[in-house]
Motif scaffolding. Structure first.
Motif, PDB file in Angstrom:
ATOM      1  N   ALA B 206      32.407  39.699  41.653  1.00 45.28           N
ATOM      2  CA  ALA B 206      32.927  40.930  42.239  1.00 45.28           C
ATOM      3  C   ALA B 206      34.246  40.672  42.952  1.00 45.28           C
ATOM      4  O   ALA B 206      34.310  39.890  43.884  1.00 45.28           O
ATOM      5  CB  ALA B 206      31.909  41.502  43.211  1.00 45.28           C
ATOM      6  N   SER B 207      35.262  41.314  42.470  1.00 45.09           N
ATOM      7  CA  SER B 207      36.584  41.035  43.009  1.00 45.09           C
ATOM      8  C   SER B 207      36.734  41.648  44.398  1.00 45.09           C
ATOM      9  O   SER B 207      37.395  41.099  45.262  1.00 45.09           O
ATOM     10  CB  SER B 207      37.645  41.577  42.057  1.00 45.09           C
ATOM     11  N   ASP B 208      36.096  42.772  44.605  1.00 35.12           N
ATOM     12  CA  ASP B 208      36.276  43.472  45.864  1.00 35.12           C
ATOM     13  C   ASP B 208      34.957  43.450  46.632  1.00 35.12           C
ATOM     14  O   ASP B 208      33.993  44.089  46.241  1.00 35.12           O
ATOM     15  CB  ASP B 208      36.708  44.919  45.569  1.00 35.12           C
ATOM     16  N   LYS B 209      34.946  42.685  47.699  1.00 33.42           N
ATOM     17  CA  LYS B 209      33.684  42.501  48.406  1.00 33.42           C
ATOM     18  C   LYS B 209      33.302  43.736  49.217  1.00 33.42           C
ATOM     19  O   LYS B 209      32.215  43.817  49.752  1.00 33.42           O
ATOM     20  CB  LYS B 209      33.791  41.296  49.353  1.00 33.42           C
ATOM     21  N   SER B 210      34.223  44.686  49.353  1.00 34.42           N
ATOM     22  CA  SER B 210      33.903  45.864  50.148  1.00 34.42           C
ATOM     23  C   SER B 210      33.105  46.876  49.330  1.00 34.42           C
ATOM     24  O   SER B 210      32.739  47.920  49.826  1.00 34.42           O
ATOM     25  CB  SER B 210      35.173  46.512  50.671  1.00 34.42           C
ATOM     26  N   LEU B 211      32.851  46.563  48.055  1.00 28.87           N
ATOM     27  CA  LEU B 211      32.075  47.470  47.205  1.00 28.87           C
ATOM     28  C   LEU B 211      30.707  46.876  46.952  1.00 28.87           C
ATOM     29  O   LEU B 211      30.561  45.665  46.814  1.00 28.87           O
ATOM     30  CB  LEU B 211      32.783  47.695  45.864  1.00 28.87           C
ATOM     31  N   ARG B 212      29.757  47.738  46.891  1.00 32.40           N
ATOM     32  CA  ARG B 212      28.408  47.265  46.631  1.00 32.40           C
ATOM     33  C   ARG B 212      27.860  48.004  45.416  1.00 32.40           C
ATOM     34  O   ARG B 212      27.985  49.229  45.331  1.00 32.40           O
ATOM     35  CB  ARG B 212      27.552  47.565  47.840  1.00 32.40           C
ATOM     36  N   ALA B 213      27.300  47.261  44.450  1.00 29.33           N
ATOM     37  CA  ALA B 213      26.832  47.885  43.214  1.00 29.33           C
ATOM     38  C   ALA B 213      25.316  47.792  43.130  1.00 29.33           C
ATOM     39  O   ALA B 213      24.720  46.791  43.511  1.00 29.33           O
ATOM     40  CB  ALA B 213      27.462  47.191  42.005  1.00 29.33           C
ATOM     41  N   TYR B 214      24.709  48.863  42.669  1.00 25.26           N
ATOM     42  CA  TYR B 214      23.260  48.899  42.470  1.00 25.26           C
ATOM     43  C   TYR B 214      22.999  49.142  40.999  1.00 25.26           C
ATOM     44  O   TYR B 214      23.443  50.156  40.453  1.00 25.26           O
ATOM     45  CB  TYR B 214      22.621  50.028  43.274  1.00 25.26           C
ATOM     46  N   ARG B 215      22.314  48.205  40.354  1.00 23.26           N
ATOM     47  CA  ARG B 215      21.994  48.414  38.950  1.00 23.26           C
ATOM     48  C   ARG B 215      20.817  49.372  38.827  1.00 23.26           C
ATOM     49  O   ARG B 215      19.893  49.323  39.652  1.00 23.26           O
ATOM     50  CB  ARG B 215      21.617  47.094  38.287  1.00 23.26           C
ATOM     51  N   LEU B 216      20.841  50.217  37.856  1.00 27.17           N
ATOM     52  CA  LEU B 216      19.743  51.161  37.631  1.00 27.17           C
ATOM     53  C   LEU B 216      18.991  50.723  36.382  1.00 27.17           C
ATOM     54  O   LEU B 216      19.567  50.644  35.302  1.00 27.17           O
ATOM     55  CB  LEU B 216      20.286  52.581  37.435  1.00 27.17           C
ATOM     56  N   TYR B 217      17.721  50.415  36.571  1.00 25.20           N
ATOM     57  CA  TYR B 217      16.938  49.942  35.435  1.00 25.20           C
ATOM     58  C   TYR B 217      16.028  51.037  34.910  1.00 25.20           C
ATOM     59  O   TYR B 217      15.238  51.599  35.658  1.00 25.20           O
ATOM     60  CB  TYR B 217      16.096  48.725  35.829  1.00 25.20           C
ATOM     61  N   GLY B 218      16.127  51.326  33.649  1.00 25.44           N
ATOM     62  CA  GLY B 218      15.208  52.272  33.029  1.00 25.44           C
ATOM     63  C   GLY B 218      14.241  51.520  32.148  1.00 25.44           C
ATOM     64  O   GLY B 218      14.174  50.282  32.199  1.00 25.44           O
TER      65      GLY B 218
END
Lengths: 227, 503
Positions: B206-218
């Motif tokens: 992750a290049s930008d540590k100020s962003l947080r990503a949540y994966r969505l699992y189906g």
């Protein structure tokens, strides 16, 4: 006596062609344009051959055939388009004698009409043998000869050939041939193909290019009338 | 950390002292009131009663305004009590050890009341926050439930974001292995990269540590990614986000399924159309071909037997059927052009009465003894249309009127202009159309089931007419009866051409 043809078609342009040409060829022609009138006409005029278009506006050609068959075994030749293939086979199984596919040439139609008339007159007289080309089938003695020489056939081969010969010039459906050879209810045409192949080896000059025992794709086989 | 933390009596958060203005004012008010009450009570009820009144004031200050207010009130109350109420009055002298007792009791009361109040307040705040979040979740859930397409999901989330979340969200769906930004057309590259990194399960990437990503699992693996700006960590926000992620996952899965369903429906419709087309081609090409083939082969085989008149009739039939094939081919061609949206290229202004006359010339050979009743004169009504297509449409409608009426009957052709536009009406006194079929006749390959004998059309004519008219922004409808209580009227309304003064 002139043969009387009942022509049933809803397409005025086709009637417009067939009627004068059939008359010119020496037939008496009555035309109707729907199935109801066709059933009535078949009772009143007692035609020798019925030419029946399958795509009638008032519905089911098969029903027309069934109704006519209740009272008459007049030869019925079905006129159908290629997309009516399943209906055509059903019509033949229902009791139609033969078919021509649209579009057809007049010669093909005339050949079917002649074959139907010939079968009709043969049935009335003593139909004891059939000759087409060099092939002769003697129904009384169950013997087959090709250019005077006897052809040895197995009983099943003979039964199939006899059925085709009794309807010489006309198509015989898979269903009917299977019933003759293997009993009613058999549906696998594989057996039939094998036996037709055997028959062709015995009666055709070149079994890969048959001139007598012809395939009608998807419908059945025809023993051609050859001079 | 997603669960609400139980806040206990000794929770360090409850010992926080906030000496803010409201707390101080509250403390002052409580002490002022309890002082007055204490002074009033002392002569009658004695020193103990006034001390208890102060205790009440301190407790109230702690309970309502927090620990700091309580402690401030305790100290103030002690000073007031000592200065004004205990002997010797108006001194701060602590005469005996028992004088310490009020100080200790006052402060203990203040502390306990303040801590309890703080705890209560936190609970209440937490409850009200979680209430808000729950109701937000409920709103989101309801909105997401009605989101059937991917774009709806994006729009729903975008609608949530500013008011109900402390951070802004970006939603990406995974479709055919590709990331698809759902809420904005131009999701910034940082967001996209964070989402991609999350998909690769590579946090270091992750290049930008100020962003947080949540994966969505189906049920079929990753279906999407929600990326948010990393704001102040908040347990409630996290819980809300987890719930929201679940809802969005469900919504995306539902959207995927519904997309698949509509795709397979479209395929089925296309198949149906193809079958209808093939069957139509088979019938409508073979029928004239049968006539042509039978006529031509008869002319070859039976030339000697046929009289002059019959020969002429057969030749005429061949020409007519060729014309019919040609018309049918044109119809098929125009149908596919209309579907491809290419019909509007060659527009030009066309005089309606001119066109009607030309069309009448074309159909007259097929009309037999039918009478045409014309009511359009040579008025200068003009529409803007593709001339070939306009002609075909009118030929189709007139052909139907001929096809489905008796020889010798009347066919009406009217054209007029009014505010709605140019109105062309073609009526017959033929077989008519049953009410239930009045709209269906415009469907492709639909033919009104008929028991009476008649030639059948291709099932394309009115479908093309409808496509043509609608492409021009007009309308077409079928009405019964046509003329004299019988038959059908087809009414076409087309926008009028703006008459250019120069032309």
């Amino acid at each position: 006596m002139l043969a009387h043809i009942l022509l049933v078609d809803d397409e005025p342009s086709l009637i417009g062609v067939l009627e004068p040409v059939l008359i010119a060829a020496g037939y008496t022609v009555t035309t109707t344009s729907n199935g109801r009138d066709a059933i009535d006409a078949s009772e009143q005029i007692v035609p020798d051959v019925i030419l029946l278009d399958l795509g009638l506006p008032d519905g089911d050609g098969k029903e027309v055939i069934r109704r006519i068959r209740l009272q008459s075994d007049v030869p019925i030749i079905v006129i159908s388009a290629r997309h009516q293939e399943p209906e055509k086979v059903e019509a033949l199984d229902e009791g139609a004698d033969d078919y021509v596919n649209k579009p057809f040439e007049i010669g093909e139609l005339m050949a079917r009409v002649r074959a139907a008339l010939r079968r009709r007159s043969a049935r009335e007289t003593d139909f004891t043998s059939c000759t087409t080309g060099d092939l002769t089938i003697d129904f009384l003695r169950r013997r087959v000869s090709l250019a005077g020489e006897a052809v040895k056939l197995s009983p099943k081969e003979y039964d199939l050939l006899q059925t085709l010969a009794r309807n010489v010039g006309q198509v015989v459906t898979h269903k009917r041939l299977l019933a003759v050879g293997w009993g009613a209810g058999t549906t696998d045409t594989q057996y039939l193909r094998v036996y037709i192949g055997l028959l062709r080896q015995k009666i055709e000059e070149d079994s890969a290019d048959p001139k007598l025992l012809l395939t009608e794709p998807g419908v059945g086989y025809r023993l051609e009338i050859a001079s | 950390m997603n669960r609400f933390r139980e806040s206990g009596l000794l929770d360090p958060r409850n010992f926080k002292l906030r000496f803010d203005a409201p707390a101080m004012l509250g403390a002052a008010a409580c002490i002022a009131i309890s002082s007055l009450a204490a002074f009033a009570a002392k002569p009658e009820l004695g020193e103990v009663a006034s001390a208890l009144i102060f205790v009440l004031g301190i407790t109230l200050a702690g309970a309502f305004f927090g620990l700091a207010a309580g402690l401030t009130a305790a100290v103030a109350a002690f000073l007031l009590y000592n200065f004004y109420l205990t002997e010797p009055v108006l001194t701060f002298r602590l005469a005996t050890g028992s004088d310490i007792a009020p100080l200790v009791v006052f402060n203990l009361c203040a502390a306990v009341a303040g801590i309890l109040a703080g705890r209560l307040k936190d609970r209440a705040q937490a409850a009200s926050r979680s209430n808000v979040l729950l109701s937000n979740l409920l709103d989101a859930s309801q909105a997401l439930q009605s989101a059937i397409r991917f774009s709806d999901i994006g729009a729903t989330l975008a609608g949530l974001t500013p008011g109900q979340l402390s951070t802004s969200l970006r939603l990406f769906a995974v479709k055919n292995g590709e990331l698809l930004a759902l809420d904005t057309d131009n999701a910034s590259t940082e967001f996209r990269e964070a989402a991609l990194a999350a998909l690769r399960q590579d946090p270091s990437d992750a290049s930008d540590k100020s962003l947080r990503a949540y994966r969505l699992y189906g049920s079929e693996g990753a279906v999407g990614v929600i990326v948010r700006e990393e704001a102040m960590p908040d347990s409630l926000d996290a819980a809300f986000l987890t719930a929201l992620c679940n809802l969005v996952t469900l919504a995306i899965e539902r959207a995927t399924l519904s997309e698949r369903i509509s795709e397979s429906r479209a395929t089925a419709r296309a198949e149906e159309l193809k079958t209808a087309l093939l069957s139509s081609v088979s019938h409508d090409f073979r029928t004239p071909l049968a006539t042509i083939s039978a006529s031509a082969s008869s002319l070859i085989d039976y030339r000697e037997q046929l009289d002059r008149q019959t020969t002429g009739k057969l030749l005429r039939g061949i020409v007519d059927e060729c014309e019919r094939l040609n018309r049918y081919t044109a119809n098929l061609l125009e149908m596919s052009r209309l579907e491809a949206g290419q019909s509007l290229v060659k527009r030009q202004a066309i005089g309606v009465s001119d066109m009607l006359s030309a069309v009448l010339q074309r159909v007259r050979p097929r009309a037999g003894n039918r009478k045409f009743c014309r009511a359009y004169g040579d008025s200068e009504i003009a529409v803007v249309a593709d001339a070939a297509l306009f002609e075909l449409v009118l030929v189709n409608v007139l052909d139907n009127a001929i096809l489905y009426s008796e020889d010798g009957s009347t066919i009406g052709i009217e054209a007029s202009a009014d505010v709605a536009g140019c109105r062309i009406m073609i009526s017959d006194e033929g077989h008519g159309i049953p009410d239930r079929d009045l709209n269906r006749v415009f469907e492709r390959f639909y033919r009104v089931p008929r028991s009476e004998t008649s030639r059948r059309g291709s099932g394309l004519g009115l479908a093309i007419a409808k496509g043509f008219v609608e492409a021009l922004g007009g309308s077409i409808e079928a009405r019964t009866p046509g003329i004299g209580g019988r038959g059908t009227s087809i009414i076409i309304v087309l926008p009028l051409a703006e008459i250019d003064a120069g032309s």
